[in-house]
Structure formats: C-alpha cells, structure tokens
Design a protein around this motif. Structure first.
Motif, PDB file in Angstrom:
ATOM      1  N   LEU A 145     -16.025  40.023  24.633  1.00  0.00           N
ATOM      2  CA  LEU A 145     -16.342  38.746  23.974  1.00  0.00           C
ATOM      3  C   LEU A 145     -16.903  37.699  24.934  1.00  0.00           C
ATOM      4  O   LEU A 145     -17.090  36.550  24.553  1.00  0.00           O
ATOM      5  N   ASP A 146     -17.157  38.109  26.186  1.00  0.00           N
ATOM      6  CA  ASP A 146     -17.692  37.184  27.191  1.00  0.00           C
ATOM      7  C   ASP A 146     -16.777  35.983  27.409  1.00  0.00           C
ATOM      8  O   ASP A 146     -17.241  34.880  27.710  1.00  0.00           O
ATOM      9  N   THR A 147     -15.504  36.188  27.224  1.00  0.00           N
ATOM     10  CA  THR A 147     -14.567  35.095  27.503  1.00  0.00           C
ATOM     11  C   THR A 147     -14.364  34.999  29.012  1.00  0.00           C
ATOM     12  O   THR A 147     -14.438  35.995  29.728  1.00  0.00           O
ATOM     13  N   ILE A 148     -14.128  33.806  29.481  1.00  0.00           N
ATOM     14  CA  ILE A 148     -13.942  33.592  30.917  1.00  0.00           C
ATOM     15  C   ILE A 148     -12.492  33.198  31.153  1.00  0.00           C
ATOM     16  O   ILE A 148     -11.992  32.230  30.578  1.00  0.00           O
ATOM     17  N   THR A 149     -11.828  33.991  31.992  1.00  0.00           N
ATOM     18  CA  THR A 149     -10.434  33.690  32.304  1.00  0.00           C
ATOM     19  C   THR A 149     -10.383  32.565  33.335  1.00  0.00           C
ATOM     20  O   THR A 149     -11.086  32.640  34.348  1.00  0.00           O
ATOM     21  N   PRO A 150      -9.591  31.523  33.089  1.00  0.00           N
ATOM     22  CA  PRO A 150      -9.501  30.447  34.078  1.00  0.00           C
ATOM     23  C   PRO A 150      -8.953  30.989  35.395  1.00  0.00           C
ATOM     24  O   PRO A 150      -8.098  31.884  35.410  1.00  0.00           O
ATOM     25  N   LYS A 151      -9.466  30.406  36.472  1.00  0.00           N
ATOM     26  CA  LYS A 151      -9.048  30.893  37.788  1.00  0.00           C
ATOM     27  C   LYS A 151      -7.564  30.665  38.024  1.00  0.00           C
ATOM     28  O   LYS A 151      -6.879  31.481  38.641  1.00  0.00           O
TER      29      LYS A 151
END
Lengths: 72, 372
Positions: free
Chosen positions: B303-309
C-alpha cells in the motif's frame, strides 16, 4: 512525431489520374448534404497494382530495417 | 450591412458576401490555373466545386443564409491551397509551392507517367516513382481501412516532396532500375529522415517498454507485498494461537486445585515466578516484534505506506531490550539445570537387625551348629 496531412484538394487530380489509368472506376450517388457524390472503387487492375505496391513496400521496409540496424 | 451575391456552385445556389464571393472565385481560378496542364482539368474542377458546395452546405447547416469569408477560409483549409493541386511536373510554381507546403506538412503528389514496355515496369518498381507515390497516397486516402491498416503511414522515403522537394522529380524513363539501385536511392534521399523516424520509433518503444516494465515491477512488488503481509498475519495468528492455547492448557491443568496455579507450574521449570514472567514476556516480544516488522514491510510494499522512523527505532530498541534479559535468564536457567544435574547426595545404608532375612540366616546358622 511527424503527422502527415493530405488536404482534400490533392486527391482530386490523383483520383482523376488513377481513373484514367484504369485503376479506379466510380459511380454517382445522390447526397443529402449537397450535390451528387462520386464514389470511387478499385478495378481489377487497381487491385493488382495495389498488391504490387504492397510487395514493394514490404521489400523496401525490410531493406530500411536492415540498414538502420547496421548503422546503429 | 454587406452587399451579397448569389452564385451557383455545382448546381447549388448560395448567397455570398461580396468579399467571400471574390475570395472563392480567386481560389477556384487559382486551382484551375494550377491544373492548366492536366488533361482532366474540367472534370477535376467539377469535382472540386461539388465538394466546395458540399462543405459550404455543411458550414451553413441550415442556420445561416449567407456565406461569409470565414466560411470560405474554412473551405480552403479543408481543400488545400491551390499549389496543393500541383502535379509535380517540376514547374517553378510547383517548386516554390513545394517549399511552402513543406512547412505546412502537406504531401505533394506526382503525375503518373504514361510509359510503355519495360520502362514502365521499372518505374512501377521504383519506390520514388510517381507510381509509388501516387499509389501510396491513394491507398492511404481512398482504400478501405483493411488495406490501409497494413501500412498506415506513407513513409517519407516514398514521398520526399513532403519535406521540401528532395527528389521531387519522377524517375527518368528508358533507364532500367534494379531494386538494389532503388533502395540505395531511397536511402540517399530519405535516409536521414528514415533514420530519424526509426530512432524516434525506437525511443518511443523503449519508453513504452520502460513504462510497461515499471508497471510489471509494480505489480510484482504488490504481489510480494501481499505475500509478506499474508506471511506476517499467519505468523501472528500462530503466535496468538500458541499463547492462547498454552495459557488455556495451563489454566485447565491447574483448574480446581487450590494448592497450585499456572505460575506454580512455571516455577517448577524456572527458579522463581518472577523469572518465569520475565522469560515469558521476553520470548513473546522477541517473536512478536519481527512479525510486526514483517507486517509493516508488507504493507509498505502493498500500500506504499511509510512507517515512521520513531516507530521503527522503538521496535528495534524494544526487541533488544527483550533480547538481553531473555538471554541472561536463559543462561541462568541453563546454569541452574547444569548444577542440578551434577548434584550428588551420600546416604549411609543401615543394616536392618530384625527382618526375615536375618532370622532365616540365624536359623540356618543354628541348625548348622546343631548338626555339627
């Protein structure tokens, strides 16, 4: 990409010549939007000529393809 | 208010504005002049006038009664300028018009040369001949789509006049031309444009292939992402099932006994209850956090989600925090079992004094003494 435009006026002399050469024949039909229309049709000679053109085109296309591949 | 003129165009009467009438008249006169050398000029002019009448009728469309200059302009745009009716005979007018029409992108046509015998056949086979040019334009313009689709464009090599009159002349007659010769000439005349077209086509194909490759790789990435998510969910489900099943089993095993709880059972294995709790928590986190990571990675691909660092770092830190005490506890437990395995106990055996064996032994000793 280059787009070729053939305006209608260029066709009339051409059609006339092809008709004179025996490649085309035509018939008249009434038109609702103006004067009667001429509908051109290929003759047997025209068909044969078209086939010959097709062959020539194919041969030329092959030659061009080979040449451009060599020059690449 | 403008002055109008009624005029009969190919059997249809139109009302022209005066300037429009003059404009159309000048146009038709120019076309007629252009076709001066053409034997079928009258017939062509009749056809042209018929088409002009048809176009004007379409322009008016029953809504207007008077033909304006703009209508005539539009008709000229459709029909082409007078020089576009040229026959390619090489006149000065044709040559000059060739350059101007080349700027507009028009294709010039060439007269069919009437020849006989072998000269005619060589002209037919010659790709730059008037036959071929006329035939190609004719085929594109007049033939059914079935025929046109085989070769949807007229190649510039076959129509060099289109770009400013290179090789506009029809082939010389009486000279035999081989196919090899015609190919060479075609390359000389239109080679650069052919190469440009081929390169352009090649670039477009490469671009298209790259685009399709990207699409395919995107689909592949999505599929892989889906697989990873599926794997993560499966592992998570397995972990939850294991924990729930283990807890339920322990609960059932200790159900109804007041003296022993689940943690008492755990204390049988671990040195203390606290030790059991920490080991259980540590093991759970060590397995759970990688599963969470797998799920996050899968969702990122899918889903092209970006996990926060901060989440990534927190999970990593938590995993190490769980790993260290678990390792320490595990080592301590191993040492405990090792010590248990090596323990020895010395027990002094006491000889019983009044049992069946000793009484039997005494009786035998007594009987032996009596017998002796």
């Amino acid at each position: 990409m280059r787009v070729s435009i053939v305006v209608e006026g260029t066709l009339y002399p051409l059609l006339s010549r092809l008709k004179d050469a025996g490649f085309l024949t035509y018939r008249w039909e009434e038109s609702r939007s103006g004067p009667p229309r001429k509908y051109y049709q290929l003759t047997a000679t025209g068909e044969a000529f078209l086939t010959e053109l097709d062959q020539t085109w194919d041969e030329l296309a092959q030659a061009v393809k080979k040449t451009t591949r060599k020059n690449r | 208010m403008k002055k109008t003129i009624n005029a009969n165009v190919s059997g249809t009467v139109f009302t022209f504005e005066e300037d429009a009438y003059e404009q159309l008249q000048a146009y038709l006169a120019s076309v007629r002049a252009q076709l001066e050398s053409n034997a079928g000029r009258d017939e062509i002019m009749a056809d042209v006038e018929s088409r002009v009448a048809e176009l004007i009728t379409e322009r008016l469309a029953g809504k207007r009664q008077v033909v304006a200059s703009t209508d005539v302009d539009q008709v000229i745009v459709v029909m082409g300028r007078p020089e576009d009716y040229g026959d390619g005979s090489g006149s000065s007018a044709s040559s000059s018009s060739s350059q101007s029409s080349g700027q507009r992108g028009y294709k010039r046509l060439f007269r069919i040369q009437r020849t006989n015998g072998w000269a005619a056949s060589s002209a037919v086979l010659r790709p730059t001949s008037a036959w071929t040019r006329c035939g190609c334009v004719f085929r594109r313009s007049c033939l059914p789509a079935r025929q046109r689709n085989a070769h949807p464009t007229i190649h510039p090599a076959l129509d060099p006049g289109a770009q400013g009159g290179i090789g506009c002349r029809p082939p010389a007659h009486g000279r035999r031309a081989s196919y090899r010769g015609q190919s060479k000439r075609a390359f000389e005349e239109g080679g650069k444009r052919v190469a440009d077209d081929v390169n352009d086509m090649n670039r477009r194909w490469n671009k298209e292939a790259k685009r399709r490759g990207n699409e395919a790789s995107n689909v592949l990435v999505k599929v892989i992402g889906f697989g990873i998510v599926l794997l993560g969910f499966s592992m998570l489900l397995g972990l939850v099932s294991s924990v729930a099943g283990g807890a339920f089993g322990l609960w059932q095993a200790t159900w109804g006994t007041d003296e022993m709880s689940a943690m008492d059972l755990a204390a049988l294995v671990f040195p203390s209850r606290e030790h059991a709790w920490w080991m259980l928590l540590g093991c759970l986190l060590i397995v759970l956090i990688p599963i969470v990571g797998i799920l996050l990675g899968g969702f990122r691909l899918l889903l092209d989600t970006i996990t926060p660092k901060w989440l990534s770092w927190s999970l990593a830190l938590l995993w190490f925090c769980a790993l260290v005490p678990t390792i320490i506890g595990g080592l301590a437990l191993a040492r405990e079992y090792q010590r248990d395995g090596e323990s020895t106990e010395s027990v002094a055996l006491e000889t019983p004094s009044d049992n069946v064996l000793t009484s039997m032994l005494s009786k035998r000793r007594r009987a032996k003494a009596n017998g002796a």
